[in-house]
Design an enzyme around this catalytic site. Structure first.
Site, short mmCIF file in Angstrom:
data_model
loop_
_atom_site.label_atom_id
_atom_site.label_comp_id
_atom_site.label_asym_id
_atom_site.label_seq_id
_atom_site.Cartn_x
_atom_site.Cartn_y
_atom_site.Cartn_z
N HIS A 8 18.19 -79.51 -78.25
CA HIS A 8 19.50 -79.86 -77.73
C HIS A 8 19.38 -80.59 -76.39
O HIS A 8 20.02 -81.63 -76.16
CB HIS A 8 20.35 -78.60 -77.57
CG HIS A 8 21.66 -78.83 -76.90
ND1 HIS A 8 22.71 -79.45 -77.53
CD2 HIS A 8 22.09 -78.53 -75.63
CE1 HIS A 8 23.75 -79.52 -76.69
NE2 HIS A 8 23.39 -78.97 -75.55
N ARG B 221 38.65 -59.62 -86.28
CA ARG B 221 39.39 -60.54 -85.40
C ARG B 221 39.03 -60.39 -83.93
O ARG B 221 39.80 -60.75 -83.05
CB ARG B 221 40.91 -60.38 -85.60
CG ARG B 221 41.37 -60.70 -87.01
CD ARG B 221 42.88 -60.66 -87.12
NE ARG B 221 43.32 -61.01 -88.47
CZ ARG B 221 43.46 -60.14 -89.46
NH1 ARG B 221 43.20 -58.85 -89.24
NH2 ARG B 221 43.85 -60.53 -90.66
N GLU C 165 20.64 -79.61 -69.21
CA GLU C 165 21.99 -79.12 -68.94
C GLU C 165 22.21 -78.88 -67.44
O GLU C 165 23.32 -79.03 -66.94
CB GLU C 165 22.25 -77.84 -69.73
CG GLU C 165 22.46 -78.04 -71.21
CD GLU C 165 23.84 -78.63 -71.54
OE1 GLU C 165 24.70 -78.70 -70.64
OE2 GLU C 165 24.04 -79.02 -72.70
N ARG D 286 37.79 -78.86 -68.96
CA ARG D 286 36.53 -78.41 -69.55
C ARG D 286 35.81 -79.52 -70.31
O ARG D 286 34.60 -79.44 -70.53
CB ARG D 286 36.79 -77.21 -70.48
CG ARG D 286 35.49 -76.61 -71.01
CD ARG D 286 35.69 -75.27 -71.67
NE ARG D 286 34.42 -74.74 -72.15
CZ ARG D 286 34.19 -73.47 -72.44
NH1 ARG D 286 35.15 -72.59 -72.30
NH2 ARG D 286 33.01 -73.08 -72.87
N HIS E 153 24.95 -84.91 -79.51
CA HIS E 153 25.19 -84.18 -80.76
C HIS E 153 24.96 -85.09 -81.97
O HIS E 153 24.50 -84.63 -83.03
CB HIS E 153 26.61 -83.63 -80.79
CG HIS E 153 26.77 -82.37 -80.01
ND1 HIS E 153 28.01 -81.81 -79.75
CD2 HIS E 153 25.87 -81.54 -79.43
CE1 HIS E 153 27.86 -80.70 -79.06
NE2 HIS E 153 26.57 -80.52 -78.85
N GLU F 224 39.42 -75.88 -73.26
CA GLU F 224 39.11 -77.31 -73.27
C GLU F 224 40.34 -78.17 -73.52
O GLU F 224 40.33 -79.11 -74.30
CB GLU F 224 38.04 -77.61 -74.33
CG GLU F 224 37.29 -78.91 -74.09
CD GLU F 224 36.12 -79.07 -75.04
OE1 GLU F 224 35.00 -78.78 -74.60
OE2 GLU F 224 36.32 -79.45 -76.20
N ASN G 14 31.11 -81.77 -71.48
CA ASN G 14 30.54 -82.47 -72.63
C ASN G 14 29.84 -83.77 -72.23
O ASN G 14 29.54 -84.59 -73.10
CB ASN G 14 31.63 -82.77 -73.66
CG ASN G 14 32.11 -81.52 -74.37
OD1 ASN G 14 31.32 -80.74 -74.88
ND2 ASN G 14 33.41 -81.30 -74.38
N LYS H 184 32.51 -70.19 -75.46
CA LYS H 184 32.46 -71.02 -76.66
C LYS H 184 31.45 -70.41 -77.62
O LYS H 184 30.31 -70.15 -77.26
CB LYS H 184 32.02 -72.45 -76.32
CG LYS H 184 33.15 -73.41 -76.05
CD LYS H 184 32.62 -74.83 -75.98
CE LYS H 184 33.71 -75.83 -75.74
NZ LYS H 184 33.18 -77.21 -75.70
N HIS I 93 27.15 -85.29 -74.39
CA HIS I 93 27.10 -84.52 -75.64
C HIS I 93 27.59 -85.29 -76.86
O HIS I 93 27.18 -84.98 -77.98
CB HIS I 93 27.89 -83.22 -75.49
CG HIS I 93 27.16 -82.16 -74.73
ND1 HIS I 93 26.70 -82.35 -73.44
CD2 HIS I 93 26.80 -80.90 -75.07
CE1 HIS I 93 26.08 -81.24 -73.04
NE2 HIS I 93 26.13 -80.36 -74.00
N LYS J 196 29.75 -74.27 -64.22
CA LYS J 196 30.45 -73.96 -65.47
C LYS J 196 31.51 -72.89 -65.26
O LYS J 196 32.60 -72.98 -65.83
CB LYS J 196 29.46 -73.52 -66.54
CG LYS J 196 30.11 -73.37 -67.90
CD LYS J 196 29.13 -73.36 -69.04
CE LYS J 196 29.86 -73.44 -70.37
NZ LYS J 196 28.94 -73.43 -71.54
#
Length: 363
Positions: free
Chosen positions: A266, A118, A182, A243, A254, A239, A247, A140, A250, A229
């Site tokens: 990417h 965990r 990016e 945040r 994606h 997010e 994206n 992330k 994206h 960032k």
């Protein structure tokens, strides 16, 4: 020159950008950690061996897990392999995982650390532009499934991030420029000075090899994008609001990656995704035509794509509906209300989506 960027919030950490950072990264491992797992891709085997030797010289046990390169390494099967290594090595909650590689490796290493017992500590050592400016910073983590990219994951902030610019000297030119997509994104959503710097230096940044001036410019761009960032994730780790601006490009990007079975880089997919988002904003009356054209000019100057085949809308639309920003049947996009001013566009008219798609299609 070494640059240190602070990420604040519930679990603050630093991102260090500089040269020859391996020893400093090893010294940053908590004293309580007796075992360290180095997750790396095959091309970095030699560097991983050096890192393992430095870790063992510090009095700790070090093991390595070599994983497939790029998106092929971000699967449940590869994560399970890493868990097996951790289990057989008797890793406890005080031990540490290190991600050494590009964005896919740092995503995977972070997810493995987040899920083992965990949550154990993770130190990120990104070796690509993309990994440095995006994947390794912000907490992330995730893996892909057959249904889409990064659909399984967790928020798990690193203990520290070490961006060693020496790693970029041998990076293939297209990998470098794909990562710069990016960086461009950071300019469009926040720090417009990034765009100016790229426009002034696009030729040297996209050259097959980097001279000293180009390396200085690249270091400045990397540090500025990381600062963008860091500012965002410090205010909104999970997010819930701000945040989402990260994206930009994206949702469509994606979808391209999924449709192409991750054979597109990417950054290349996000490049087309930003042009799609710009065209969508223009059609929605939020962005002027000159700003849309600036997207194309900057991205093209770096050798990045700005078009996509025009016969794949159904597949792309289906993939976009699986995007993490989607709520029920409501598609949500990050668009610009002018350069440097990102906003959300929710449930756009299907005609606008098709119009934006038509604007980025190629025969």
């Amino acid at each position: 020159m070494t640059r240190i960027i602070e990420v604040t919030g519930a679990a603050p950490y630093t991102v260090t950008v500089g040269n020859n950072l391996t020893d400093a990264a090893v010294q940053s491992i908590p004293d309580t950690a007796q075992r360290v797992l180095v997750v790396h891709s095959a091309p970095l085997r030699e560097r991983a061996d050096v890192l393992r030797g430095r870790i063992e010289a510090s009095g700790r046990n070090a093991v390595v897990a070599e994983v497939p390169d790029a998106e092929e390494g971000k699967t449940a099967e590869v994560a399970a392999f890493c868990w097996q290594v951790l289990g057989k090595s008797d890793f406890t909650r005080s031990d540490v995982v290190i991600g050494l590689g590009g964005g896919a490796v740092t995503d995977l290493a972070g997810f493995v650390a987040a899920s083992w017992l965990r949550g154990v500590g993770v130190i990120q050592m990104p070796t690509t532009v993309l990994g440095m400016v995006d994947a390794a910073v912000g907490g992330k983590t995730g893996i892909n499934t057959t249904e889409g990219k990064n659909l399984v994951g967790a928020f798990h902030e690193p203990l520290s991030v070490w961006c060693d610019l020496e790693s970029l000297a041998t990076l293939p030119a297209f990998d470098r420029t794909a990562g710069l997509a990016e960086v461009v994104k950071g300019g469009f959503i926040a720090d417009t000075g990034i765009l100016d710097l790229i426009e002034e230096n696009a030729a040297v940044l996209s050259a097959p090899t980097l001279d000293d001036h180009a390396m200085e410019v690249l270091a400045e761009l990397i540090a500025r994008k990381i600062q963008v960032k860091a500012t965002v994730v410090s205010a909104d780790l999970k997010e819930s609001h701000l945040r989402e601006i990260l994206n930009y490009g994206h949702t469509f990007g994606h979808a391209i990656e999924y449709t192409e079975r991750y054979q597109w880089r990417h950054g290349a997919a996000v490049s087309v995704g930003m042009v799609f988002a710009a065209e969508l904003a223009h059609l929605a009356g939020r962005l002027d035509e000159a700003s849309v054209e600036r997207h194309r000019t900057i991205l093209t100057s770096l050798g990045l794509p700005t078009t996509y085949p025009g016969d794949r809308w159904d597949a792309l639309h289906t993939a976009m509906r699986r995007d993490k920003k989607t709520r029920g049947d409501l598609l949500r996009f990050v668009v610009l209300q002018g350069i440097g001013n990102p906003v959300r566009l929710e449930g756009p008219d299907p005609a606008l989506l098709l119009g934006a798609y038509d604007a980025v299609t190629s025969s």
